[in-house]
Each structure stands twice: as structure tokens, then as C-alpha cells.
Design an enzyme around this catalytic site. Structure first.
Site, PDB file in Angstrom:
ATOM      1  N   ARG A   7      21.566  -0.354  -3.883  1.00 17.88           N
ATOM      2  CA  ARG A   7      21.506  -1.817  -3.034  1.00 17.88           C
ATOM      3  C   ARG A   7      22.369  -2.633  -4.081  1.00 17.88           C
ATOM      4  O   ARG A   7      22.251  -2.454  -5.412  1.00 17.88           O
ATOM      5  CB  ARG A   7      20.206  -2.147  -3.243  1.00 17.88           C
ATOM      6  CG  ARG A   7      19.275  -1.218  -2.116  1.00 17.88           C
ATOM      7  CD  ARG A   7      17.973  -1.342  -2.478  1.00 17.88           C
ATOM      8  NE  ARG A   7      17.314   0.105  -1.682  1.00 17.88           N
ATOM      9  CZ  ARG A   7      16.723  -0.016  -0.441  1.00 17.88           C
ATOM     10  NH1 ARG A   7      16.576  -1.363   0.120  1.00 17.88           N
ATOM     11  NH2 ARG A   7      16.324   0.955   0.071  1.00 17.88           N
ATOM     12  N   ARG A  56      14.781   9.518   5.596  1.00 15.53           N
ATOM     13  CA  ARG A  56      16.162   8.541   5.700  1.00 15.53           C
ATOM     14  C   ARG A  56      17.181   9.449   5.115  1.00 15.53           C
ATOM     15  O   ARG A  56      16.739  10.070   4.011  1.00 15.53           O
ATOM     16  CB  ARG A  56      16.048   7.296   5.106  1.00 15.53           C
ATOM     17  CG  ARG A  56      14.979   6.265   5.705  1.00 15.53           C
ATOM     18  CD  ARG A  56      15.174   4.630   5.354  1.00 15.53           C
ATOM     19  NE  ARG A  56      14.897   4.585   4.173  1.00 15.53           N
ATOM     20  CZ  ARG A  56      14.851   3.132   3.506  1.00 15.53           C
ATOM     21  NH1 ARG A  56      14.944   2.177   4.523  1.00 15.53           N
ATOM     22  NH2 ARG A  56      14.784   3.106   2.448  1.00 15.53           N
ATOM     23  N   ASP A  59      18.422  -7.100  -1.857  1.00  6.45           N
ATOM     24  CA  ASP A  59      17.692  -5.767  -2.158  1.00  6.45           C
ATOM     25  C   ASP A  59      17.932  -5.011  -0.914  1.00  6.45           C
ATOM     26  O   ASP A  59      17.662  -3.792  -0.935  1.00  6.45           O
ATOM     27  CB  ASP A  59      16.478  -5.945  -2.594  1.00  6.45           C
ATOM     28  CG  ASP A  59      15.536  -6.773  -1.894  1.00  6.45           C
ATOM     29  OD1 ASP A  59      15.726  -8.105  -1.673  1.00  6.45           O
ATOM     30  OD2 ASP A  59      14.391  -6.029  -1.272  1.00  6.45           O
ATOM     31  N   ASP A  91       0.806  -1.144   0.093  1.00  7.61           N
ATOM     32  CA  ASP A  91       0.037  -0.034  -0.217  1.00  7.61           C
ATOM     33  C   ASP A  91       0.634   1.337  -0.051  1.00  7.61           C
ATOM     34  O   ASP A  91       0.420   2.525   0.205  1.00  7.61           O
ATOM     35  CB  ASP A  91      -0.965   0.000   1.189  1.00  7.61           C
ATOM     36  CG  ASP A  91      -0.257  -0.251   2.206  1.00  7.61           C
ATOM     37  OD1 ASP A  91       1.085  -0.173   2.572  1.00  7.61           O
ATOM     38  OD2 ASP A  91      -1.017  -0.280   3.483  1.00  7.61           O
TER      39      ASP A  91
HETATM   40  P1  AMP Z   1      11.285  -5.390   2.401  1.00  4.70           P
HETATM   41  O1  AMP Z   1      11.136  -6.609   2.663  1.00  4.70           O
HETATM   42  O2  AMP Z   1      10.822  -4.366   3.480  1.00  4.70           O
HETATM   43  O3  AMP Z   1      12.804  -5.173   1.927  1.00  4.70           O
HETATM   44  O4  AMP Z   1      10.637  -4.970   1.061  1.00  4.70           O
HETATM   45  C1  AMP Z   1      10.759  -5.756  -0.193  1.00  4.70           C
HETATM   46  C2  AMP Z   1      10.178  -4.977  -1.313  1.00  4.70           C
HETATM   47  O5  AMP Z   1       8.795  -4.813  -0.998  1.00  4.70           O
HETATM   48  C3  AMP Z   1      10.548  -3.607  -1.531  1.00  4.70           C
HETATM   49  O6  AMP Z   1      10.648  -3.274  -2.716  1.00  4.70           O
HETATM   50  C4  AMP Z   1       9.736  -2.658  -0.586  1.00  4.70           C
HETATM   51  O7  AMP Z   1       9.638  -1.666  -1.201  1.00  4.70           O
HETATM   52  C5  AMP Z   1       8.124  -3.318  -1.068  1.00  4.70           C
HETATM   53  N1  AMP Z   1       7.418  -3.028   0.085  1.00  4.70           N
HETATM   54  C6  AMP Z   1       7.505  -3.410   1.536  1.00  4.70           C
HETATM   55  N2  AMP Z   1       6.277  -3.099   2.160  1.00  4.70           N
HETATM   56  C7  AMP Z   1       5.524  -2.179   1.037  1.00  4.70           C
HETATM   57  C8  AMP Z   1       4.703  -1.582   1.448  1.00  4.70           C
HETATM   58  N3  AMP Z   1       3.703  -1.461   2.339  1.00  4.70           N
HETATM   59  N4  AMP Z   1       4.032  -0.937   0.061  1.00  4.70           N
HETATM   60  C9  AMP Z   1       4.665  -0.962  -0.768  1.00  4.70           C
HETATM   61  N5  AMP Z   1       5.762  -1.827  -1.108  1.00  4.70           N
HETATM   62  C10 AMP Z   1       6.077  -2.304   0.010  1.00  4.70           C
HETATM   63 MG    MG Z   2      13.797  -3.470   1.655  1.00  3.59          MG
END
Ligand code: AMP
Ligand code: MG
Length: 486
Positions: free
Chosen positions: A182, A175, A251, A124
Site C-alpha cells: 500500500r 485474499r 493505507d 480483535d
Molecule cells: P481499515 O479501516 O479496515 O482499513 O482498517 C484500518 C486499520 O485497522 C488496519 O491497520 C486494519 O488492519 C486495522 N483493523 C481494522 N479492523 C480490525 C480488527 N477487527 N482487528 C484488528 N485490526 C483491525
Molecule cells: Mg485497510
């Protein structure tokens, strides 16, 4: 208008062009309010001390109205998640605002939680207050511990509901880092067979963030070697303070060797090498003791991504190129081992080098693990154990074994090591229950505990005024769970 609107934005990442990002405005928080701000991070950026009082500050940091010169965009990357190729990811809820000139060099600013982007997939685009507080506090705590990390300038909040396991409210963290690039940015263009774009990204990164590599005979190899060494330094730091990242996907690996993307991270309380801080990591891929090997695996993924930029026309060329990249990654091992041992020596108060130091340190860690002795407190109490061993002994079940080890340690440690050990072994780290206390107060509208903790975490090697900040976790802490949902 105020002085913040006159900042000098250089925005070098935007020079890369549209293959690398999508420009789009933030989706601001409705009716935002301040939750927290870091004076140290503001100072790093050269902002005036009263910057949050200036009229354009809250609108900019909540994503409602950027400052002139900002150029909001979401970047595209891919990556390996939990060891499996995950395809295209990207800034799904992070929005790059721009790069600003500061007294200590250029710094990029990002909003996390400022709405949907083309890379949001099923998300979201929002971040909840709970996880924003955790990221904010831990970023600043790590910086104070001397660990390379992205920084956090502030949190803004809103009543906007966000659905996770329960209904929470939205927040935005700002941030700060010299670069948010990355490993996954490079993997993206390699995987999509875009050597032209990959080349452009590598050249851009070397020019702006690793200029010394440009003078090497093979800049790509030099870059990989540099990243491998920086990553080794980072992981040695983490291991030495009992920090678990929780989601070491490629990532989430910074090309600058910074701690990046604080989600289900944790500082260990009782020492357990197989500790898994992320409740969603059911196979324990990112357990504490596996972090060094996982980082090495991630560097191999980066090496693979850089291979198309090497001579690969013939089979012989390709093999030789692969060998040179592997050699660059191999540098990680020796560097990690050396850094880890140096950190352990500092933690144990050992001056100079003795062949038995590794064994001495390993044996202490084994005793800690056997007793599930608190990681932070074990080293902190050891710092004072030459004059008062009892508090340390209290943490151990097998005290005879500890006493035997202490004899060996006393024979080796510098007699005046206490002050240096207290400067190497923090009293205060962001234990889950401390963050939880600040989160629960904030969810009731009281942000004072965040500000108080920020101050305490800013001086982690001092005994805190409130003994509870350094104390062993209360019983209820063991029921706290953190997961990927944030
Ligand atoms: P993370 O596991 O937090 O590193 O997220 C992995 C991917 O999912 C990244 O590309 C984030 O930007 C995306 N992501 C995580 N949470 C959300 C969210 N609530 N809305 C949109 N993208 C998300
Ligand atoms: Mg991430």
C-alpha cells in the site's frame, strides 16, 4: 497430505526482513466450516477444481494449519485516514501467508480475520461473516467487470462470537493479489525517518513489481509516475460503474492500482454525485464525486513519502526533486480525464472522437442526477434506447429534457452500438441489497445464495436468469447502512 501441500512458495516479501513485518502464526477459527469458494480464483492460482475437498484445505484456509512453505507474517504500514496522519497501522487482522508460483505469475495469499497481530491496536483481529461475504463477492464481481482488484479465493466460517454493534460470528476470507503493498508501507518508513528501509522497500518493489522503472534515469520518479497512471485507470473504472470505495485512506491504496480493502463500499443505485456510501464518513470526504480528487491527494502523500530518496542535500536540489515528483503525480490528471472520457464514450456507444463527447456525457449524467435515475439501469437501458426508449424514459422525471438529449445522442451514436454498449454497461452489480440477501441466508446457515450470486456476478454483462438480480432495489434497500465496523 494432498496435492495442495506441494505448491511452490517463493515468499519474496519475506526477503525484506524483520523491519517490515512480524512473523507469527494465524489464530485459527475454532471448528471451522466452508462458507464459499471462487472457482475462478482457484483456477487463477492453478489449484485443482476439487481443492476444497482435499484434507489440508479447510485447516489452511481457516488459519489452523498452514501448508508447508507458507510463512505467515503481518506487515507494518502507516497512513493518512480521512485526510489526517494516523501514525502506525499495519496488518491488524490480515495475515500474509506467502507467495505462490502460479501459471500466470506469482500471487500472494492473505487471510483476513485470522487473529491478533502486533498491529491490531484496539481491534480483535477478527472479521465478521457479514463483511467477509461482502468482500468475497465484491472482489470477484469487480474482477468479472474488468476492474483491477485483489481477488478472493474462499471464506471459512465458525460459530466463534465476535462483538460489533451486535454479536456476530467470525469468518476468514482468503485474499489473493500479486502484492498487497500500500502507499502506507512507504509512508511508514518515510515518517519514521528510515531512508535506508524506505530505499530497500522501493528497490524491492521496483525489482519485483515494476522492473521497467529500474532502467529509467530516476527509478523513484518513474515508479511514482507508474503508480499515478495505474491509479488514474482504477478510479476511472470505479467512476464508470458507480462504485464507491468508502474508505480511500492512503493505507487502503494499492501500489499496483488494485481495488483493495473492501469495507463500507457501495454501488450507487439512484445517481447522486455526492453519494456517501460509508455511514461513518459523516463529512462526505469519500463521496462518489470526490474519489478522483482524493486519489490525487493520496498520490501526493506517496510523493511526499518518496522525497527522502531523491537528491535533497541542498535547498535547490530539494526543490528540483520535489518538482520532478510533482510532475510524476500530475500525470494522473490527464490520464484520468482521458480514461474517463474513453469509458463514457464506450458506455454511450460513441465511436471515434468528437469534441462535444464530454459535454454529451456530462449532460446525460446531469439528467440522471436530477432524476436520481438508477446508475446501472440508466446506462443499461440506454444501450437499448435506439430501438426501445420507453424503459429508459421510465427512469427520468423530466422526460422532455431526456428526449432532447436522446436526439443529440442518436445523431452522434453509432447506429449499431447496442451490442457494444451492452458489453460496456453491466446488467448486474453487487448492490447492497443483493449482498444483504446472501448475508441473511448465510447467517441462517444457508450458503447457497452466496454461490448463486457469485455465478451471476461472474457474468455481469449478461441478462441474469432471475430478473431481480438486475432490477431496481426494493424499498427496504434504502434503509441499509454500511459503516467502518466490520
Ligand atoms: P481499515 O479501516 O479496515 O482499513 O482498517 C484500518 C486499520 O485497522 C488496519 O491497520 C486494519 O488492519 C486495522 N483493523 C481494522 N479492523 C480490525 C480488527 N477487527 N482487528 C484488528 N485490526 C483491525
Ligand atoms: Mg485497510
Amino acid at each position: 497430505m494432498d496435492s495442495l501441500t506441494g505448491l511452490a512458495w517463493t515468499n519474496r516479501f519475506a526477503d525484506l526482513g524483520p523491519d517490515f513485518f512480524t512473523e507469527l502464526p494465524a489464530e485459527g477459527l475454532p471448528d471451522p466450516h466452508w462458507v464459499a469458494q471462487s472457482p475462478d480464483c482457484a483456477q487463477l492460482l492453478g489449484l485443482p477444481a476439487d481443492w476444497t475437498l482435499q484434507p489440508t484445505a479447510l485447516p489452511a484456509m481457516s488459519g489452523n494449519a498452514p501448508w508447508p512453505g507458507m510463512r505467515p507474517l503481518a506487515s507494518v504500514y502507516s497512513g493518512h485516514q480521512f485526510g489526517v496522519w494516523a501514525g502506525q497501522l499495519g496488518d491488524g487482522r490480515a495475515l500474509w501467508l506467502g507467495e505462490v508460483d502460479t501459471p500466470t505469475g506469482p500471487q500472494e495469499l492473505q487471510l483476513k480475520g485470522a487473529g491478533l497481530t502486533p498491529y491490531s491496536r484496539r481491534g480483535d483481529g477478527r472479521a465478521v461473516l457479514r463483511s467477509s461475504i461482502r468482500e468475497f463477492l465484491c472482489s470477484e464481481a469487480m474482477a468479472a467487470l474488468g476492474v483491477p482488484t485483489t481477488r478472493a479465493l474462499c471464506i471459512t466460517g465458525s460459530r466463534l462470537p465476535v462483538i460489533r454493534e451486535t454479536v456476530e460470528t467470525a469468518a476468514v476470507v482468503t485474499r489473493v493479489a500479486p502484492s498487497f503493498i500500500r502507499f502506507g508501507h512507504f509512508e511508514h518508513f518515510a515518517h519514521h525517518d528510515r531512508p535506508d528501509a524506505l530505499r530497500r522497500l522501493v528497490n524491492w518493489f521496483i525489482a519485483h513489481h515494476a522492473p521497467e522503472c529500474a532502467d529509467e534515469p530516476e527509478p523513484v520518479v518513474a515508479l511514482l509516475r507508474k503508480v499515478s497512471l495505474q491509479t488514474a485507470d482504477l478510479i476511472a473504472h470505479w467512476q464508470a460503474i458507480g462504485f464507491c470505495h468508502g474508505v480511500m485512506n492512503t493505507d487502503n491504496m494499492s501500489m499496483l492500482g488494485l481495488t483493495l480493502d473492501y469495507g463500507p463500499f457501495g454501488f450507487m443505485d439512484g445517481f447522486d454525485p455526492s453519494h456517501v456510501c460509508n455511514h461513518s464518513d459523516d463529512r462526505g470526504r469519500y463521496a462518489y464525486a470526490r474519489q478522483p480528487a482524493v486519489a490525487f491527494w493520496n498520490l501526493h502523500a506517496l510523493a511526499q513519502a518518496l522525497l527522502p530518496l531523491m537528491p535533497i542535500a541542498t535547498e535547490k536540489d530539494a526543490e528540483a526533486s520535489g518538482e520532478r515528483l510533482l510532475e510524476a503525480v500530475e500525470a494522473y490528471r490527464e490520464r484520468f480525464a482521458g480514461q474517463m472520457l474513453a469509458r463514457l464514450r464506450a458506455k454511450l456507444g460513441l465511436v471515434g472522437e468528437d469534441a462535444d463527447d464530454q459535454a454529451l456525457a456530462d449532460d446525460f449524467l446531469k439528467l440522471m442526477a436530477a432524476s436520481r435515475a438508477d446508475f446501472t439501469q440508466s446506462f443499461r437501458r440506454l444501450s437499448r434506447a435506439q430501438s426501445s426508449p420507453e424503459p429508459l424514459r421510465d427512469l427520468f422525471v423530466d422526460r422532455e429534457a431526456l428526449d432532447a438529449w436522446l436526439l443529440r445522442w442518436r445523431a452522434r451514436a453509432a447506429p449499431d452500438a447496442q451490442a457494444r454498449m451492452l458489453a460496456a454497461n453491466p446488467a448486474v452489480v453487487l448492490r447492497n441489497h443483493l449482498a444483504e440477501g446472501a448475508i441473511r441466508a448465510a447467517q441462517r446457515g444457508d450458503f447457497t445464495e452466496i454461490a448463486r450470486l457469485l455465478k451471476v456476478l461472474g457474468r455481469p454483462f449478461d441478462e441474469p436468469e432471475q430478473a431481480g438480480d438486475a432490477a431496481l432495489p426494493p424499498d427496504w434497500a434504502s434503509s441499509l447502512e454500511v459503516s467502518c465496523s466490520s
